[in-house]
Write an enzyme that holds these catalytic residues in place. Sequence first.
Site, PDB file in Angstrom:
ATOM      1  CD  GLU A 208       6.304  -8.755  58.570  1.00 43.95           C
ATOM      2  OE1 GLU A 208       6.793  -9.435  59.297  1.00 43.95           O
ATOM      3  OE2 GLU A 208       6.841  -7.504  58.205  1.00 43.95           O
ATOM      4  CG  HIS A 246       9.185  -5.667  59.685  1.00 42.68           C
ATOM      5  ND1 HIS A 246       8.820  -6.857  59.875  1.00 42.68           N
ATOM      6  CD2 HIS A 246      10.317  -5.414  60.502  1.00 42.68           C
ATOM      7  CE1 HIS A 246       9.802  -7.649  60.408  1.00 42.68           C
ATOM      8  NE2 HIS A 246      10.652  -6.807  60.684  1.00 42.68           N
TER       9      HIS A 246
END
Lengths: 291, 417
Positions: A208, A246
């Site tokens: 990511e 995150h």
Amino acid sequence: MSILLDSNSRVVTQGLGATGRFHLNGCREYGTSMVAGVRPGKGGQTAEDTPVFDTVAEAVDKEGANISVIYVPPPGAADAIMEAADAGIPLVVCITEGIPVTDMIRVQRFLEGRDTRLIGPNCPGIITPGQAKVGIMPGYIHEPGRVGVISRSGTLTYEAVHQLTQLGVGQSTCIGIGGDPIIGTGFIDALDLFNRDPDTDAVMMIGEIGGNAEELAAAWVQENMTKPVAAFIAGKTAPPGKRMGHAGAIISGGQGTAADKEAALEAAGMPVAPSPAELGVTLVMAMQRAA
Amino acid sequence: MNVHEYQGKELLARYGVAVPTGKVAGSAQEAREAATALGSEVLVVKAQIHAGGRGAGAVVDNAEEAGRLFADHLEKEGLPAHDLSGGVRLVRSADEAADAAEAMLGKLLVTRQTGAGGRRVSRVLVEEGCDIARELYMSLLLDRATGRPVMMASTEGGMEIEKVAEETPGRIMRQEIDPAVGLIDGQARKVAFWLGIPAEGVAEAVVFMKSLYAAWLELDATMVEINPLVQTGAGTLLALDAKVSFDDNALFRQPDIAGLRDDAEEDPKETWAGKYDLSYIALDGNIGCMVNGAGLAMATMDIIQAAGGRPANFCDVGGGATAERVAEAFKIILSDENVEAVFINIFGGIMKCDVLAQGVVDAARDVEITVPLVVRLEGTNVDQGKAIIGESGLNIIGAEDMADGAAKAVQAAEQRA
């Protein structure tokens, strides 16, 4: 066979709150040997029919624990990791989300030169389908097989595994490496383990935005990997400067974009899934291409 | 979490980092008093917003003007410069300080970094001017690859460091710091000599750098950026500007810093989400989304875009969400007036599909849903979840998988438009 975790693993749980207890049972139901728990001051008691010790060292000594799984809340989680390492546990899996970065800087320094591998923090854990699971993933979506999965994300890993299983592609081991800026086991470490595992034929890696771990992994794969690797990067539409859930998922100063990562992976010869709905088929394509 | 320049400087000064003397003002009168108290011949009045590029930005009256300036002059490099005054002004008297404050307070400041909407100025920092011999750059941040702190220094102050890195990388120095011992004097001296600090100023520069590191570490900062770092005529270092960001995960042990949060700088929907421990980021599209897990949430935004739509938000309801939190997330998403369809994409692991479904049904009782709702459920308790939604009587479009759900949401939004 598999990597890091199999039916001989003996797991101690650090952090026996509601979450820790819930997953202690979940892992045991899956077939994992959950041999001990640690709760300072409560040594001698039992929790979920599991002996509880004051220290990790005792759990190692009395029950032969060789994996620790940590659910300790953020203020004490870094210390829990270091206690496990100090007790000589070879594999520590930290599920806890929200550990301060400066704490993880200390942990990283503490682990230097020790024979402890850390997975996580802020990760779902690790599973070797059909043998054992250490963490919070739903076991039933997995199928034993020969594809390794490495991912910075939790539910996106479930999505990938689900797609693989639906296509009849089983998994050797699935590792959630975690979504924080500082993690123990990275893509390269995990790729290296799968590369050397005789029971893994191919690897799916899910990255990511944020940092440059995927770019470094791409270069490593090109140099060293003898097995096909398919990839996916989440966050093409993420705006710069924002942390996308995150702690580690942030584009800063133009660095860490999905476009850069995809370009690096493709340049290294890896097929990159164009959409999260095509994780499974992209892996299958990578295997066919290599055959 | 970000703080204003004046707050960042106050914090750094506590650790011994040299900053110009200044006072924050919320009105023209306060600015006048601050200027009088400082008594300096030359003063600087700086608008306090959480965005860089203030000097080259423009102070405007309304959002339309801000949008026009952003598009015509600021958004991209190479656009013509505007002729309006920016958010940093040099003044020479208390009256001028008051006038400068008056001209900025309550107005919008639009800069390259604010986006088209600009930011409302509600405070200015009045500082004494300083004798600038050279403009340098210094920052502290985490090197993710090594898991260690790194100090970056550059001789090119006042420029965006990303640009320096691209064009003249040789003018940036990186000094890795061993967290076991911190920044040692020898490393700090090396940086000081490399920056060309005169020998008689080096000892003081070492103190400056060590103070900066102590502040970074003890305040749980993720980044401290001093740009420009000024070398004064007397050869000493001074933090002329300070951008300080903090680790949200460490705020539990930094109550003073948590108290510096300025809600006016945040999107109100993000603040609302924060109260319920939801991870929500407002975007400018038309498809609202609600997902469990950050990676899947990002992937859902991506697949909406691939299907021809634009995501209206990022929303991760987390792994352990209760029906109450799900209901709140749903309300936040629907409060965005640009939303023309909502896509709920859930892969139940720890989060059970029935809990999610119950949250959506509960929320639908509280708020009127006027947009199409597409739901994709997979994973733990998926059948119970689908049953709850089916029995609710809500008008919900079911989806087979992610791609199907994204396509249906985009289609539903188009039909509505």
